[in-house]
Design a protein around this motif. Structure first.
Motif, short mmCIF file in Angstrom:
data_model
loop_
_atom_site.label_atom_id
_atom_site.label_comp_id
_atom_site.label_asym_id
_atom_site.label_seq_id
_atom_site.Cartn_x
_atom_site.Cartn_y
_atom_site.Cartn_z
N GLU A 111 0.83 -1.21 0.00
CA GLU A 111 0.00 0.00 0.00
C GLU A 111 0.86 1.26 0.00
OE1 GLU A 111 -4.06 -1.24 2.36
OE2 GLU A 111 -2.20 -1.11 3.51
N VAL A 112 1.91 1.26 0.80
CA VAL A 112 2.81 2.41 0.85
C VAL A 112 3.41 2.67 -0.53
CG1 VAL A 112 4.99 3.29 1.77
CG2 VAL A 112 3.35 2.20 3.30
N GLN A 113 3.85 1.61 -1.19
CA GLN A 113 4.45 1.77 -2.52
C GLN A 113 3.44 2.29 -3.53
OE1 GLN A 113 6.20 -2.05 -3.45
NE2 GLN A 113 7.56 -1.98 -1.67
N ARG A 114 2.22 1.79 -3.46
CA ARG A 114 1.18 2.26 -4.39
C ARG A 114 0.87 3.73 -4.16
NH1 ARG A 114 -4.04 -1.28 -4.15
NH2 ARG A 114 -4.61 0.17 -5.82
N PRO A 129 2.78 10.01 -17.32
CA PRO A 129 1.44 9.48 -17.57
C PRO A 129 1.02 8.63 -16.39
CG PRO A 129 3.07 8.22 -18.80
CD PRO A 129 3.81 9.37 -18.19
N PRO A 130 -0.27 8.61 -16.05
CA PRO A 130 -0.71 7.82 -14.89
C PRO A 130 -0.58 6.33 -15.16
CG PRO A 130 -2.60 8.72 -16.07
CD PRO A 130 -1.38 9.35 -16.68
N SER A 131 -0.09 5.61 -14.17
CA SER A 131 0.07 4.16 -14.31
C SER A 131 -1.07 3.40 -13.63
CB SER A 131 1.41 3.71 -13.70
OG SER A 131 1.45 4.00 -12.31
N SER A 132 -2.01 4.13 -13.03
CA SER A 132 -3.15 3.50 -12.36
C SER A 132 -4.33 4.46 -12.41
CB SER A 132 -2.80 3.18 -10.90
OG SER A 132 -2.60 4.38 -10.16
N ILE A 133 -5.51 3.94 -12.16
CA ILE A 133 -6.70 4.80 -12.13
C ILE A 133 -6.60 5.80 -10.99
CG2 ILE A 133 -8.05 3.21 -10.70
CD1 ILE A 133 -9.31 5.55 -13.54
N SER A 135 -3.81 7.22 -9.86
CA SER A 135 -2.94 8.30 -10.34
C SER A 135 -3.70 9.22 -11.30
CB SER A 135 -1.70 7.73 -11.05
OG SER A 135 -0.79 7.20 -10.13
N ALA A 136 -4.50 8.62 -12.16
CA ALA A 136 -5.28 9.40 -13.12
C ALA A 136 -6.23 10.35 -12.40
CB ALA A 136 -6.06 8.47 -14.05
N VAL A 137 -6.89 9.85 -11.36
CA VAL A 137 -7.86 10.68 -10.64
C VAL A 137 -7.16 11.79 -9.85
CG1 VAL A 137 -9.62 10.69 -8.82
CG2 VAL A 137 -9.57 8.83 -10.51
N LEU A 138 -6.05 11.47 -9.18
CA LEU A 138 -5.36 12.51 -8.42
C LEU A 138 -4.80 13.58 -9.36
CD1 LEU A 138 -4.45 13.69 -5.76
CD2 LEU A 138 -2.37 12.27 -5.91
N GLN A 139 -4.25 13.18 -10.49
CA GLN A 139 -3.83 14.18 -11.48
C GLN A 139 -4.98 15.09 -11.84
OE1 GLN A 139 -2.08 12.71 -15.09
NE2 GLN A 139 -0.21 11.98 -14.11
N ASP A 140 -6.13 14.50 -12.15
CA ASP A 140 -7.29 15.30 -12.55
C ASP A 140 -7.74 16.24 -11.44
OD1 ASP A 140 -7.28 14.07 -14.99
OD2 ASP A 140 -9.08 12.86 -14.65
N ALA A 141 -7.86 15.71 -10.22
CA ALA A 141 -8.35 16.50 -9.10
C ALA A 141 -7.43 17.68 -8.80
CB ALA A 141 -8.50 15.62 -7.86
N ASP A 142 -6.13 17.43 -8.84
CA ASP A 142 -5.17 18.50 -8.56
C ASP A 142 -5.21 19.57 -9.65
OD1 ASP A 142 -2.98 19.48 -6.86
OD2 ASP A 142 -1.71 19.06 -8.58
N ARG A 143 -5.34 19.17 -10.89
CA ARG A 143 -5.37 20.13 -11.99
C ARG A 143 -6.70 20.88 -12.06
NH1 ARG A 143 -1.79 16.43 -16.28
NH2 ARG A 143 -0.09 16.17 -14.77
#
Length: 237
Positions: A111-114, A129-133, A135-143
């Motif tokens: 979990e820590v690594q993820r 580029p996001p390697s997981s969903i 990562s994709a969501v956190l990128q979107d939320a932050d932007r």
């Protein structure tokens, strides 16, 4: 059958409680640090807005909320100024600083690594580029937090911290000059913000971004009216 159903419900309740308790531990460990920053664009309020967006978008796209929510709380743990040559190292430093916090809260090695990977990949500066969903969501939320009404607040704050003027006196919208958002805050809308809507990873974020970018364009239209097109004496009686 009833006992099996009850057992599943009980297990899910325990998982939810564990999720909440661990997130509370993380929140208690980091809130004070965010509240001490002198940058309102990356303070506790920013973290709470990003967390809210992560929960809303993550629920729609099937993200692992255990990983996503923790990543949101920790994503700006290390904040490096925009004009620093080490700006692109901020998310990696935040991921490293999160390790002890996560372990103390009860997260296991995987979990820590993820979570650390999600934190690293959220960075706009790195451009990964996001390697997981998650990562994709956190990128979107932050932007998304760089757009809309809050985005205007944040752009003005960032410009002031860089010592930038609001706009170029003779050519505010860069008709005949090179854009320079280190010197003029309004240039940042054209070098970055108006294009963020095209960079969202998920459909829910794309819809939100479209609305917020439209708001930014309305703001720029009003700004042009105030500083370029309307001269004193043009108002109706």
């Amino acid at each position: 059958m009833f006992n099996q159903g009850w057992q599943k419900l009980s297990e899910q309740t325990k998982q939810d409680a564990n999720l909440d308790s661990r997130l509370v531990c993380v929140q208690e460990a980091v809130r004070f640090r965010y509240e001490q920053t002198d940058d309102p664009g990356h303070d506790w309020l920013h973290v709470m807005r990003v967390l809210k967006s992560c929960k809303q978008i993550g629920a729609l796209v099937g993200a692992d909320m255990q990983i996503l929510a923790s990543s949101a709380l920790l994503h700006d743990l290390i904040n490096v100024p925009k004009n620093s040559p080490k700006r692109s190292e901020a998310s990696t430093a935040a991921a490293k600083a999160s390790e002890d916090i996560l372990r103390n809260a009860g997260y296991d090695d995987i979990e820590v690594q993820r979570i650390q990977r999600v934190i690293i990949e959220h960075s706009y500066s790195l451009g990964y580029p996001p390697s997981s969903i998650e990562s994709a969501v956190l990128q979107d939320a932050d932007r998304l937090d760089a757009l809309g009404a809050i985005g205007i607040f944040r752009a003005a704050t960032c410009g002031c911290r860089l010592g930038a003027a609001y706009y170029h006196l003779d050519d505010p919208f860069a008709s005949d000059r090179v854009l320079d958002d280190q010197q003029y805050t309004v240039d940042h809308f054209f070098t970055k913000l108006l294009d963020l809507g095209k960079q969202m990873n998920t459909a829910p974020a794309q819809a939100i971004a479209e609305h917020r970018v439209s708001f930014l364009r309305d703001f720029l239209t009003e700004l042009r009216l105030e500083i370029v097109e309307t001269a004193f004496g043009d108002f109706p009686n």
